[in-house]
Design an enzyme around this catalytic site. Structure first.
Site, mmCIF file in Angstrom:
data_model
loop_
_atom_site.group_PDB
_atom_site.id
_atom_site.type_symbol
_atom_site.label_atom_id
_atom_site.label_comp_id
_atom_site.label_asym_id
_atom_site.label_seq_id
_atom_site.Cartn_x
_atom_site.Cartn_y
_atom_site.Cartn_z
ATOM 1 N N THR A 182 42.913 40.870 40.911
ATOM 2 C CA THR A 182 44.370 41.034 40.893
ATOM 3 C C THR A 182 45.080 39.708 40.668
ATOM 4 O O THR A 182 46.020 39.615 39.867
ATOM 5 C CB THR A 182 44.877 41.622 42.236
ATOM 6 N N HIS B 164 42.883 51.506 44.853
ATOM 7 C CA HIS B 164 41.927 50.388 44.955
ATOM 8 C C HIS B 164 40.617 50.939 45.492
ATOM 9 O O HIS B 164 40.628 51.804 46.373
ATOM 10 C CB HIS B 164 42.507 49.315 45.900
ATOM 11 N N HIS C 63 42.921 45.475 36.112
ATOM 12 C CA HIS C 63 41.502 45.301 35.763
ATOM 13 C C HIS C 63 40.805 46.639 35.917
ATOM 14 O O HIS C 63 41.422 47.611 36.346
ATOM 15 C CB HIS C 63 40.831 44.232 36.635
HETATM 16 C C1 GP9 Z 1 45.421 42.930 47.702
HETATM 17 C C2 GP9 Z 1 45.356 43.521 46.366
HETATM 18 C C3 GP9 Z 1 43.915 43.711 45.884
HETATM 19 O O1 GP9 Z 1 46.604 42.368 48.150
HETATM 20 O O2 GP9 Z 1 46.208 42.925 45.450
HETATM 21 O O3 GP9 Z 1 43.383 42.699 45.109
HETATM 22 P P1 GP9 Z 1 42.000 42.872 44.293
HETATM 23 O O4 GP9 Z 1 40.922 43.198 45.294
HETATM 24 O O5 GP9 Z 1 42.164 43.994 43.320
HETATM 25 O O6 GP9 Z 1 41.802 41.564 43.616
HETATM 26 MN MN MN Z 2 43.319 44.463 41.649
#
Ligand code: GP9
Ligand code: MN
Length: 432
Positions: free
Chosen positions: A82, A199, A259
């Site tokens: 992210t 996620h 991603h």
């Molecule tokens: C957490 C979120 C996740 O604040 O933005 O990040 P990622 O695991 O996808 O890098």
């Molecule tokens: Mn992410």
């Protein structure tokens, strides 16, 4: 040193792509609302699971004549996931070959990021809405260096247990509870919403589950469709709030996937749902799955549609600046305006692989995009072209690394740019 900086400037100045005059400034003075779709892959767009659209609202935005949508837009993140996506989108500079730039260099480096540029060139205010702790990915430090005026992290939201999934406040609640802040921001504003519900491992309570899971033997693949649908409905509700508050007509909405959501190894489980065989699935297929959505929704626009140009996260900032009528020429940016005739369609991945409109270069192997066939004996002409593209990609990545690792932007002040002082921002103060 100054020769390091000159090497970077030499590259980015030659690489710069001038805007298409017919699009320059078409969104001048509009609010900019960026929606980060967590782990959202392009294949979900228009995809039907057992005959049912997974993301009907985003599909309607994708197909709208008021949207410039991209079908060949790639994520270019490394281990910073992210945070790498955020870094590329707002600086047009790559992340690091290892680790997260936000975590490693985000506190001390100099940045010339979107919020600062828009504030200084066009009087924009700025804010981020994210339902996780401000310290995740070191955002509370990084955003100050980007020039973000407000950061509404989880401390601004109701974080009682049933409002949360693993990475923070549920997307529908984030959007809903953000409106009271958004309505009070000085316009024009540049704001970013970082969603979290879609996620890994894609878990959601019964009450919010309104789409059937898939039926593979991998639960995360199965539930990916459930949380992607939830995210779709959350964005739909947000558009309704924007229309109700009257903000919609004065805004453009930029939507992107950060991603992949399903890893290369799990793609073997996904393959049958895409009409492919797991037995023949290969590195070429994994590279094609790095496509993520990129859409620029401009209320009132009638000439939008799906663009097939190849590009990636690195290209967003110059593209956006030009739509807002701000030249990107004076900044050090590695991407190029997606709408420019001079746009560079070679998309670099962080590991040095790359894709062009015709070929995919994966760990040293060449594939033809149209057929997916590996080309083991390229013609002299193709071999020379691949070699040239490969060199350009390596040069670009290593110059970006040099810029970041040596903090070269501290030596470069673009015309009229006032260096950002992070001490000007304190996100813990109550808003307003
Ligand atoms: C957490 C979120 C996740 O604040 O933005 O990040 P990622 O695991 O996808 O890098
Ligand atoms: Mn992410």
């Amino acid at each position: 040193s100054s020769s390091d900086l000159n090497r970077v400037l030499d590259f980015t100045r030659k690489h710069y792509a001038k805007p298409d005059a017919s699009l320059f400034g078409i969104a001048k003075g509009k609010n900019v609302i960026v929606i980060h779709l967590e782990s959202f892959e392009q294949f979900l767009i228009n995809y039907k699971l057992d005959g049912q659209e997974v993301t009907p609202f985003l599909n309607s935005i994708y197909r709208s004549k008021s949207t410039y949508s991209f079908s060949n837009f790639f994520n270019q993140v490394g281990q910073g996931k992210t945070s790498d996506a955020e870094n590329m989108l707002e600086n047009s500079v790559y992340g690091l070959p290892q680790g997260s730039l936000f975590s490693a260099l985000g506190t001390d480096n100099t940045f010339q990021a979107a919020p600062a540029i828009l504030n200084q060139r066009a009087g924009y205010s700025s804010a981020v809405f994210h339902g996780n702790k401000g310290s995740f990915w070191n955002r509370d430090n990084v955003y100050k260096n980007f020039g973000y005026q407000y950061f509404f992290d989880s401390s601004y939201f109701n974080t009682s247990a049933n409002n949360l999934t693993e990475y923070g406040v549920k997307d529908k609640l984030l959007f809903h509870d953000s409106i009271k802040y958004l309505e009070h921001l000085q316009q024009p504003f540049y704001v970013k919403y970082i969603t979290v519900t879609n996620h890994f491992p894609y878990e959601l309570d019964k009450k919010n589950t309104t789409f059937p899971a898939a039926n593979t033997d991998d639960d995360s693949v199965n539930n990916y469709f459930v949380t992607a649908h939830y995210l779709d409905q959350a964005v739909k509700e947000f558009f309704t709030y924007l229309k109700k508050s009257g903000l919609y007509d004065n805004s453009i909405i930029v939507i992107y996937g950060d991603h992949y959501g399903i890893s290369d190894s799990r793609n073997l489980k996904l393959a049958p749902l895409l009409g492919k065989s797991a037995a023949t699935w290969n590195d070429f297929d994994n590279m094609q799955m790095q496509r993520v959505p990129f859409m620029i929704h401009i209320p009132g626009l009638k000439s939008g549609g799906v663009q097939t140009t190849y590009g990636g996260e690195i290209d967003v900032l110059p593209t956006l600046l030009h739509l807002l009528g701000i030249s990107s020429k004076r900044y050090i940016q590695f991407g190029t305006d997606l709408f420019s005739k001079e746009h560079d369609q070679t998309v670099a991945f962080r590991n040095g692989s790359f894709i062009t409109p015709h070929y995919s270069y994966v760990d040293g192997d060449i594939y033809q995009n149209k057929t997916g066939e590996q080309i083991t004996h390229p013609s002299a002409k193709l071999a020379a072209k691949i070699k040239k593209d490969n060199q350009k990609v390596n040069t670009e990545l290593s110059l970006s690394d040099s810029l970041n690792n040596k903090n070269l932007l501290r030596y470069y002040v673009p015309k009229g740019f006032k260096p950002v002082d992070p001490k000007n921002y304190n996100y813990k103060d109550d808003f307003g």
